[in-house]
Scaffold this motif. Structure first.
Motif, PDB file in Angstrom:
ATOM      1  N   ILE A  61     -53.125  30.707  48.123  1.00  0.00           N
ATOM      2  CA  ILE A  61     -54.301  29.988  48.904  1.00  0.00           C
ATOM      3  C   ILE A  61     -54.794  29.406  47.147  1.00  0.00           C
ATOM      4  CG2 ILE A  61     -56.893  30.699  49.399  1.00  0.00           C
ATOM      5  CD1 ILE A  61     -55.028  32.864  51.183  1.00  0.00           C
ATOM      6  N   ALA A  62     -54.859  28.373  48.079  1.00  0.00           N
ATOM      7  CA  ALA A  62     -55.689  27.741  45.978  1.00  0.00           C
ATOM      8  C   ALA A  62     -57.407  27.259  46.396  1.00  0.00           C
ATOM      9  CB  ALA A  62     -54.736  26.701  45.519  1.00  0.00           C
ATOM     10  N   LYS A  63     -57.708  27.311  45.473  1.00  0.00           N
ATOM     11  CA  LYS A  63     -59.467  26.915  45.973  1.00  0.00           C
ATOM     12  C   LYS A  63     -60.020  25.817  44.846  1.00  0.00           C
ATOM     13  CE  LYS A  63     -63.891  29.940  45.124  1.00  0.00           C
ATOM     14  NZ  LYS A  63     -63.875  31.337  45.107  1.00  0.00           N
ATOM     15  N   VAL A  64     -60.993  25.131  45.083  1.00  0.00           N
ATOM     16  CA  VAL A  64     -61.397  24.076  44.985  1.00  0.00           C
ATOM     17  C   VAL A  64     -62.508  24.260  43.618  1.00  0.00           C
ATOM     18  CG1 VAL A  64     -62.714  21.542  45.322  1.00  0.00           C
ATOM     19  CG2 VAL A  64     -60.781  22.549  46.749  1.00  0.00           C
ATOM     20  N   VAL A  65     -61.940  24.393  42.227  1.00  0.00           N
ATOM     21  CA  VAL A  65     -63.170  24.250  41.531  1.00  0.00           C
ATOM     22  C   VAL A  65     -63.329  23.305  41.024  1.00  0.00           C
ATOM     23  CG1 VAL A  65     -62.090  26.639  40.299  1.00  0.00           C
ATOM     24  CG2 VAL A  65     -60.801  24.475  39.448  1.00  0.00           C
ATOM     25  N   LYS A  66     -63.016  21.770  40.918  1.00  0.00           N
ATOM     26  CA  LYS A  66     -63.867  20.667  40.870  1.00  0.00           C
ATOM     27  C   LYS A  66     -63.594  19.343  41.664  1.00  0.00           C
ATOM     28  CE  LYS A  66     -64.782  16.983  37.350  1.00  0.00           C
ATOM     29  NZ  LYS A  66     -63.932  16.966  35.769  1.00  0.00           N
ATOM     30  N   GLU A  67     -64.972  18.975  42.555  1.00  0.00           N
ATOM     31  CA  GLU A  67     -64.830  18.473  43.393  1.00  0.00           C
ATOM     32  C   GLU A  67     -64.169  16.593  43.275  1.00  0.00           C
ATOM     33  OE1 GLU A  67     -68.472  17.881  45.898  1.00  0.00           O
ATOM     34  OE2 GLU A  67     -68.193  20.204  45.786  1.00  0.00           O
ATOM     35  N   ALA A  68     -64.109  15.365  43.858  1.00  0.00           N
ATOM     36  CA  ALA A  68     -63.065  14.642  44.168  1.00  0.00           C
ATOM     37  C   ALA A  68     -64.037  13.696  42.663  1.00  0.00           C
ATOM     38  CB  ALA A  68     -63.382  14.100  44.934  1.00  0.00           C
ATOM     39  N   TYR A  69     -62.858  13.258  41.481  1.00  0.00           N
ATOM     40  CA  TYR A  69     -63.134  12.491  40.061  1.00  0.00           C
ATOM     41  C   TYR A  69     -62.274  11.169  40.449  1.00  0.00           C
ATOM     42  CZ  TYR A  69     -60.484  15.595  38.350  1.00  0.00           C
ATOM     43  OH  TYR A  69     -59.624  16.999  37.604  1.00  0.00           O
ATOM     44  N   GLN A  70     -62.528  10.699  39.844  1.00  0.00           N
ATOM     45  CA  GLN A  70     -61.476   9.298  39.703  1.00  0.00           C
ATOM     46  C   GLN A  70     -59.984  10.563  38.903  1.00  0.00           C
ATOM     47  OE1 GLN A  70     -61.189   6.237  39.532  1.00  0.00           O
ATOM     48  NE2 GLN A  70     -59.167   5.859  39.430  1.00  0.00           N
ATOM     49  N   ASP A  71     -58.986   9.562  39.529  1.00  0.00           N
ATOM     50  CA  ASP A  71     -58.091  10.103  39.433  1.00  0.00           C
ATOM     51  C   ASP A  71     -57.608   9.688  38.010  1.00  0.00           C
ATOM     52  OD1 ASP A  71     -54.879  10.621  38.886  1.00  0.00           O
ATOM     53  OD2 ASP A  71     -54.693   9.986  41.210  1.00  0.00           O
ATOM     54  N   PRO A  72     -57.452  10.531  36.930  1.00  0.00           N
ATOM     55  CA  PRO A  72     -56.273  10.361  35.689  1.00  0.00           C
ATOM     56  C   PRO A  72     -55.305   9.287  35.639  1.00  0.00           C
ATOM     57  CG  PRO A  72     -56.732  12.401  35.729  1.00  0.00           C
ATOM     58  CD  PRO A  72     -57.004  12.205  37.100  1.00  0.00           C
ATOM     59  N   SER A  73     -54.485   9.519  36.412  1.00  0.00           N
ATOM     60  CA  SER A  73     -53.440   8.978  37.122  1.00  0.00           C
ATOM     61  C   SER A  73     -53.684   7.467  36.726  1.00  0.00           C
ATOM     62  CB  SER A  73     -51.845  10.283  37.234  1.00  0.00           C
ATOM     63  OG  SER A  73     -52.786   9.939  38.553  1.00  0.00           O
ATOM     64  N   THR A  74     -54.173   7.100  37.092  1.00  0.00           N
ATOM     65  CA  THR A  74     -54.347   5.766  37.458  1.00  0.00           C
ATOM     66  C   THR A  74     -55.875   4.632  37.421  1.00  0.00           C
ATOM     67  OG1 THR A  74     -54.138   4.293  38.966  1.00  0.00           O
ATOM     68  CG2 THR A  74     -55.139   6.469  39.673  1.00  0.00           C
ATOM     69  N   THR A  75     -55.947   3.387  36.710  1.00  0.00           N
ATOM     70  CA  THR A  75     -56.869   3.305  36.439  1.00  0.00           C
ATOM     71  C   THR A  75     -57.602   2.400  37.864  1.00  0.00           C
ATOM     72  OG1 THR A  75     -56.676   0.740  35.740  1.00  0.00           O
ATOM     73  CG2 THR A  75     -56.917   2.687  33.898  1.00  0.00           C
ATOM     74  N   ASP A  76     -56.685   2.497  38.723  1.00  0.00           N
ATOM     75  CA  ASP A  76     -57.239   1.783  40.028  1.00  0.00           C
ATOM     76  C   ASP A  76     -57.844   2.572  40.577  1.00  0.00           C
ATOM     77  OD1 ASP A  76     -57.607   1.228  42.889  1.00  0.00           O
ATOM     78  OD2 ASP A  76     -55.648   0.723  43.142  1.00  0.00           O
ATOM     79  N   PRO A  77     -59.644   1.848  40.667  1.00  0.00           N
ATOM     80  CA  PRO A  77     -60.912   3.431  41.052  1.00  0.00           C
ATOM     81  C   PRO A  77     -61.128   3.894  42.560  1.00  0.00           C
ATOM     82  CG  PRO A  77     -61.845   0.835  41.215  1.00  0.00           C
ATOM     83  CD  PRO A  77     -60.368   1.221  40.892  1.00  0.00           C
ATOM     84  N   ALA A  78     -59.539   3.678  43.043  1.00  0.00           N
ATOM     85  CA  ALA A  78     -59.385   4.401  45.353  1.00  0.00           C
ATOM     86  C   ALA A  78     -58.864   5.418  44.772  1.00  0.00           C
ATOM     87  CB  ALA A  78     -58.543   2.455  45.444  1.00  0.00           C
ATOM     88  N   TRP A  79     -57.925   6.017  44.050  1.00  0.00           N
ATOM     89  CA  TRP A  79     -57.337   6.933  43.775  1.00  0.00           C
ATOM     90  C   TRP A  79     -58.626   7.682  42.842  1.00  0.00           C
ATOM     91  CZ3 TRP A  79     -54.612   6.265  48.026  1.00  0.00           C
ATOM     92  CH2 TRP A  79     -54.301   4.928  48.293  1.00  0.00           C
ATOM     93  N   LEU A  80     -58.071   9.001  43.916  1.00  0.00           N
ATOM     94  CA  LEU A  80     -59.273  10.897  43.844  1.00  0.00           C
ATOM     95  C   LEU A  80     -58.414  11.744  43.510  1.00  0.00           C
ATOM     96  CD1 LEU A  80     -62.533  10.430  46.636  1.00  0.00           C
ATOM     97  CD2 LEU A  80     -62.056   9.497  44.012  1.00  0.00           C
ATOM     98  N   ALA A  81     -58.981  12.419  42.596  1.00  0.00           N
ATOM     99  CA  ALA A  81     -58.072  14.183  41.914  1.00  0.00           C
ATOM    100  C   ALA A  81     -58.768  15.057  42.334  1.00  0.00           C
ATOM    101  CB  ALA A  81     -57.595  13.537  40.691  1.00  0.00           C
ATOM    102  N   VAL A  82     -58.324  15.876  42.554  1.00  0.00           N
ATOM    103  CA  VAL A  82     -59.922  17.395  43.067  1.00  0.00           C
ATOM    104  C   VAL A  82     -58.091  18.130  41.497  1.00  0.00           C
ATOM    105  CG1 VAL A  82     -59.564  19.150  44.809  1.00  0.00           C
ATOM    106  CG2 VAL A  82     -60.398  16.885  45.191  1.00  0.00           C
ATOM    107  N   ASP A  83     -59.652  19.153  41.550  1.00  0.00           N
ATOM    108  CA  ASP A  83     -59.135  20.345  40.754  1.00  0.00           C
ATOM    109  C   ASP A  83     -59.131  21.806  41.237  1.00  0.00           C
ATOM    110  OD1 ASP A  83     -58.316  18.905  37.935  1.00  0.00           O
ATOM    111  OD2 ASP A  83     -60.750  19.661  37.395  1.00  0.00           O
ATOM    112  N   PHE A  84     -58.142  22.469  41.232  1.00  0.00           N
ATOM    113  CA  PHE A  84     -57.029  23.449  42.211  1.00  0.00           C
ATOM    114  C   PHE A  84     -57.361  24.587  41.248  1.00  0.00           C
ATOM    115  CE2 PHE A  84     -56.096  20.777  45.649  1.00  0.00           C
ATOM    116  CZ  PHE A  84     -57.226  21.187  45.928  1.00  0.00           C
ATOM    117  N   ALA A  85     -57.064  25.736  41.356  1.00  0.00           N
ATOM    118  CA  ALA A  85     -57.030  27.152  40.833  1.00  0.00           C
ATOM    119  C   ALA A  85     -56.782  27.981  41.497  1.00  0.00           C
ATOM    120  CB  ALA A  85     -58.453  27.907  39.947  1.00  0.00           C
ATOM    121  N   PRO A  86     -56.025  29.033  41.197  1.00  0.00           N
ATOM    122  CA  PRO A  86     -54.954  29.736  42.436  1.00  0.00           C
ATOM    123  C   PRO A  86     -55.713  30.803  42.960  1.00  0.00           C
ATOM    124  CG  PRO A  86     -54.123  29.493  40.145  1.00  0.00           C
ATOM    125  CD  PRO A  86     -55.217  29.024  39.788  1.00  0.00           C
ATOM    126  N   HIS A  87     -56.066  31.087  43.559  1.00  0.00           N
ATOM    127  CA  HIS A  87     -57.444  31.800  44.489  1.00  0.00           C
ATOM    128  C   HIS A  87     -56.472  33.102  44.774  1.00  0.00           C
ATOM    129  CE1 HIS A  87     -60.824  34.147  46.610  1.00  0.00           C
ATOM    130  NE2 HIS A  87     -59.827  33.964  47.159  1.00  0.00           N
TER     131      HIS A  87
END
Length: 136
Positions: A61-87
């Motif tokens: 089980i992973a836990k969301v530690v940072k909500e959606a933000y611009q995906d750093p692997s692309t400059t296309d603003p359509a894509w998002l990333a989320v940060d997780f930590a092991p729970h």
């Protein structure tokens, strides 16, 4: 709180590596439905960590530690990333075969939308899978 399922191929990024890293950015998602699920995640939400292609099982089980933000692997603003930590690691992994055989889980996104890399899970499905982990 909402519940989710995130998939990773263990040879690319395993549960063990995730635990070792203590936190990860879930990026590189290029499916609109999966992206929408990332967008809807809130800090504190929980997600099953599923090993795809190899293992085919929910392992932790992973836990969301940072909500959606611009995906750093692309400059296309359509894509998002989320940060997780092991729970938490599951007591026993719950295999895809076991979930497919369970009539209660037939509408679970993992079963119905098998190619979707980030899916939503109902609270009832969440609790049922946890029960399977405790009983197997």
């Amino acid at each position: 709180m909402a519940y989710w399922l995130i998939k990773s191929e263990p040879f690319k990024y395993s549960w063990d590596q995730f635990v070792k890293d203590k936190k990860t950015t879930w990026d590189g998602v290029r499916n609109y439905a999966a992206r929408n699920n990332l967008r809807d995640m809130k800090k504190g939400d929980l997600a099953f960590f599923y090993h795809s292609n190899e293992g085919l099982e929910i392992v932790g089980i992973a836990k969301v530690v940072k909500e959606a933000y611009q995906d750093p692997s692309t400059t296309d603003p359509a894509w998002l990333a989320v940060d997780f930590a092991p729970h938490k690691k599951l007591k026993k992994p719950v295999t895809l075969v076991r979930m497919k055989a369970d009539p209660f889980l037939q509408n679970m996104s993992l079963i119905r939308l098998s190619r979707l890399s980030v899916g939503s899970i109902t609270e009832a499905e969440w609790n049922h899978v946890l029960g399977l982990s405790d009983s197997e």
